[in-house]
Motif scaffolding. Sequence first.
Motif, mmCIF file in Angstrom:
data_model
loop_
_atom_site.group_PDB
_atom_site.id
_atom_site.type_symbol
_atom_site.label_atom_id
_atom_site.label_comp_id
_atom_site.label_asym_id
_atom_site.label_seq_id
_atom_site.Cartn_x
_atom_site.Cartn_y
_atom_site.Cartn_z
ATOM 1 N N ARG A 1 0.985 -1.302 -0.072
ATOM 2 C CA ARG A 1 -0.056 0.158 -0.110
ATOM 3 C C ARG A 1 0.826 1.319 -0.151
ATOM 4 N NH1 ARG A 1 -5.397 1.843 -0.822
ATOM 5 N NH2 ARG A 1 -5.453 3.772 0.372
ATOM 6 N N GLY A 2 1.834 1.388 0.866
ATOM 7 C CA GLY A 2 2.747 2.420 1.055
ATOM 8 C C GLY A 2 3.568 2.682 -0.412
ATOM 9 N N LEU A 3 3.933 1.689 -0.976
ATOM 10 C CA LEU A 3 4.758 1.775 -2.404
ATOM 11 C C LEU A 3 3.760 2.474 -3.446
ATOM 12 C CD1 LEU A 3 7.145 1.618 -4.387
ATOM 13 C CD2 LEU A 3 6.270 -0.860 -4.734
ATOM 14 N N GLY A 4 2.548 1.960 -3.518
ATOM 15 C CA GLY A 4 1.478 2.522 -4.417
ATOM 16 C C GLY A 4 1.108 3.854 -4.276
ATOM 17 N N ARG A 5 0.882 4.184 -2.842
ATOM 18 C CA ARG A 5 0.498 5.369 -2.643
ATOM 19 C C ARG A 5 1.742 6.509 -2.892
ATOM 20 N NH1 ARG A 5 -3.524 6.383 -3.044
ATOM 21 N NH2 ARG A 5 -4.471 5.722 -1.522
ATOM 22 N N SER A 6 2.825 6.114 -2.688
ATOM 23 C CA SER A 6 4.117 7.354 -2.820
ATOM 24 C C SER A 6 4.393 7.269 -4.497
ATOM 25 C CB SER A 6 5.494 6.504 -2.196
ATOM 26 O OG SER A 6 5.278 6.373 -0.722
ATOM 27 N N MET A 7 4.229 6.158 -5.043
ATOM 28 C CA MET A 7 4.402 6.194 -6.639
ATOM 29 C C MET A 7 3.296 7.007 -7.215
ATOM 30 S SD MET A 7 5.573 2.243 -7.552
ATOM 31 C CE MET A 7 5.758 2.543 -9.277
ATOM 32 N N SER A 8 2.042 6.874 -6.803
ATOM 33 C CA SER A 8 0.795 7.699 -7.183
ATOM 34 C C SER A 8 0.963 9.142 -7.087
ATOM 35 C CB SER A 8 -0.495 7.307 -6.435
ATOM 36 O OG SER A 8 -0.691 5.931 -6.670
ATOM 37 N N ILE A 9 1.383 9.433 -5.794
ATOM 38 C CA ILE A 9 1.971 10.898 -5.505
ATOM 39 C C ILE A 9 3.016 11.556 -6.321
ATOM 40 C CG2 ILE A 9 2.836 12.394 -3.921
ATOM 41 C CD1 ILE A 9 1.151 10.691 -1.668
ATOM 42 N N GLY A 10 4.177 10.738 -6.422
ATOM 43 C CA GLY A 10 5.166 11.044 -7.142
ATOM 44 C C GLY A 10 5.147 11.454 -8.719
ATOM 45 N N PHE A 11 4.422 10.211 -9.259
ATOM 46 C CA PHE A 11 4.274 10.274 -10.748
ATOM 47 C C PHE A 11 3.261 11.593 -11.128
ATOM 48 C CE2 PHE A 11 6.338 6.160 -10.836
ATOM 49 C CZ PHE A 11 6.972 6.163 -11.900
ATOM 50 N N LEU A 12 2.276 11.602 -10.095
ATOM 51 C CA LEU A 12 1.070 12.448 -10.787
ATOM 52 C C LEU A 12 1.415 13.727 -10.445
ATOM 53 C CD1 LEU A 12 -1.824 12.632 -11.612
ATOM 54 C CD2 LEU A 12 -2.464 12.623 -9.056
ATOM 55 N N SER A 13 2.088 14.174 -9.404
ATOM 56 C CA SER A 13 2.750 15.453 -9.190
ATOM 57 C C SER A 13 3.754 15.892 -10.065
ATOM 58 C CB SER A 13 3.123 15.428 -7.702
ATOM 59 O OG SER A 13 4.008 14.711 -7.409
ATOM 60 N N SER A 14 4.554 14.971 -10.485
ATOM 61 C CA SER A 14 5.697 15.382 -11.477
ATOM 62 C C SER A 14 5.111 15.642 -12.898
ATOM 63 C CB SER A 14 6.418 14.168 -11.582
ATOM 64 O OG SER A 14 7.566 14.479 -12.670
ATOM 65 N N ILE A 15 4.113 15.035 -13.353
ATOM 66 C CA ILE A 15 3.448 15.014 -14.657
ATOM 67 C C ILE A 15 2.825 16.429 -14.539
ATOM 68 C CG2 ILE A 15 1.671 14.293 -16.286
ATOM 69 C CD1 ILE A 15 2.562 11.351 -15.440
ATOM 70 N N LEU A 16 2.048 16.855 -13.547
ATOM 71 C CA LEU A 16 1.591 17.906 -13.613
ATOM 72 C C LEU A 16 2.141 19.394 -13.434
ATOM 73 C CD1 LEU A 16 -1.513 16.963 -11.052
ATOM 74 C CD2 LEU A 16 -1.629 17.237 -13.676
ATOM 75 N N GLU A 17 3.409 18.780 -12.612
ATOM 76 C CA GLU A 17 4.322 20.098 -12.509
ATOM 77 C C GLU A 17 5.063 20.716 -13.903
ATOM 78 O OE1 GLU A 17 7.340 18.742 -9.706
ATOM 79 O OE2 GLU A 17 5.886 18.814 -8.090
ATOM 80 N N THR A 18 5.157 19.504 -14.701
ATOM 81 C CA THR A 18 6.059 19.789 -15.918
ATOM 82 C C THR A 18 4.642 20.171 -16.850
ATOM 83 O OG1 THR A 18 7.300 17.665 -15.607
ATOM 84 C CG2 THR A 18 7.017 18.610 -18.120
ATOM 85 N N ILE A 19 3.725 19.890 -16.847
ATOM 86 C CA ILE A 19 2.598 20.669 -17.777
ATOM 87 C C ILE A 19 2.613 22.082 -17.617
ATOM 88 C CG2 ILE A 19 0.324 20.622 -18.443
ATOM 89 C CD1 ILE A 19 0.118 17.697 -18.092
ATOM 90 N N ILE A 20 2.510 22.301 -16.444
ATOM 91 C CA ILE A 20 2.127 23.634 -15.679
ATOM 92 C C ILE A 20 3.294 24.537 -16.194
ATOM 93 C CG2 ILE A 20 1.584 25.372 -13.832
ATOM 94 C CD1 ILE A 20 0.132 23.066 -12.490
ATOM 95 N N ALA A 21 4.615 23.950 -15.700
ATOM 96 C CA ALA A 21 5.758 24.575 -16.067
ATOM 97 C C ALA A 21 5.939 24.938 -17.653
ATOM 98 C CB ALA A 21 7.000 24.005 -15.404
ATOM 99 N N ALA A 22 5.877 23.805 -18.384
ATOM 100 C CA ALA A 22 5.753 24.027 -19.807
ATOM 101 C C ALA A 22 4.887 25.110 -20.290
ATOM 102 C CB ALA A 22 5.626 22.762 -20.694
ATOM 103 N N ILE A 23 3.755 25.413 -19.978
ATOM 104 C CA ILE A 23 2.851 26.413 -20.445
ATOM 105 C C ILE A 23 3.220 27.621 -19.990
ATOM 106 C CG2 ILE A 23 0.479 27.091 -20.456
ATOM 107 C CD1 ILE A 23 -0.301 24.037 -20.446
ATOM 108 N N ILE A 24 3.519 27.796 -18.697
ATOM 109 C CA ILE A 24 3.884 29.103 -18.358
ATOM 110 C C ILE A 24 5.256 29.593 -18.437
ATOM 111 C CG2 ILE A 24 4.109 30.422 -15.850
ATOM 112 C CD1 ILE A 24 1.864 28.972 -14.839
ATOM 113 N N GLY A 25 6.114 28.831 -18.521
ATOM 114 C CA GLY A 25 7.785 29.134 -18.891
ATOM 115 C C GLY A 25 7.656 29.629 -20.379
ATOM 116 N N THR A 26 7.124 28.855 -21.134
ATOM 117 C CA THR A 26 7.076 29.109 -22.702
ATOM 118 C C THR A 26 6.132 30.441 -22.906
ATOM 119 O OG1 THR A 26 5.325 27.679 -23.031
ATOM 120 C CG2 THR A 26 7.703 26.978 -23.529
ATOM 121 N N SER A 27 5.116 30.670 -22.217
ATOM 122 C CA SER A 27 4.234 31.739 -22.348
ATOM 123 C C SER A 27 4.820 33.158 -22.073
ATOM 124 C CB SER A 27 2.976 31.716 -21.562
ATOM 125 O OG SER A 27 2.239 30.600 -22.210
#
Length: 314
Positions: A103-129
């Motif tokens: 359970r702990g591994l699944g929860r940590s991986m969910s948080i890690g992958f989801l937040s990293s993907i969202l961070e990249t999307i937001i940073a890409a749009i705002i940084g290039t804008s």
Amino acid sequence: MTQGQYDETTADEPNEAAEEKRHADYKRTGRMTLYVRRFFRRPSAVLGLVLLVLLVFFAVFGNKFTHWTYQDLDFAALGVPPNSDHLLGTTSGGSDMYAMVVRGLGRSMSIGFLSSILETIIAAIIGTSIAFFGGWFEKVGMWCLDMLMVIPSFLLIAMLVRSSSGTAGWLWLTFGLTVFGWIGYARTLRTLALSLRELDYVRASKFMGVGSFRIIVRHLVPNLGSVLIINTVLGVVGSVGSETSLSFLGLGIKAPDTSLGTLLNEGQSVAITAPWVLLAPSLVLIALTFSVQLIGDGIRDAIDPNSRSVGKAE
């Protein structure tokens, strides 16, 4: 046509046919195909990928190999070492460590992958804008990024998660990591996009009346694809590390839910009397960060034309 002309024409036909056959047999290697070949030439990258796949399989299907769940308590086995019934032992409260680690591994991986993907999307749009519009918009945008950099994000994330309740805490933690995690990426991507906005096809798109958002999404962001991929993969390590740190300090995931950081927090108090409680989540966390790091290095070498892993594109 004379006999000599006929002989000369028929003599050239086999050569032309052979040339056409050589061109037909030639296939252009696509960019993604080339990247994949370079990636799999690096043994450490393949090792990291295999290890990550095994961890994902363990997090998704690991609960199929035990009849215990992470919420079950065995009061007849409090703090027992690994045995046939409890594969990784139990905690002092009777929780099955195997189910808790899954359970702990699944929860940590969910948080890690989801937040990293969202961070990249937001940073890409705002940084290039910020880089695309320039002028006063760029000045205001950079000023906002500078101001956001000085915000005590660790403290605010902890307050946000502590105010949540139940198993929804991991969503608030992901939200907090995402809100404060994209700022540094955006500054970097803005610097890289400054040269892209001066390219001819970007100027031509502006002249033709193409919308600014369309230019940013279809022209600027894709040209930063290699950097975005690397940042996303390596960002998983940072997100998992942040989640683990917060949970270890008791400021992240809360009961009844669990994560690797929560398990480490529980294990450090019984490291002498019940070392298996600390050892199991520690090894899983090391394996996760190690595998993602190897994959990130492999992707970087595959994309970098000056990398030692380039070799022949065969």
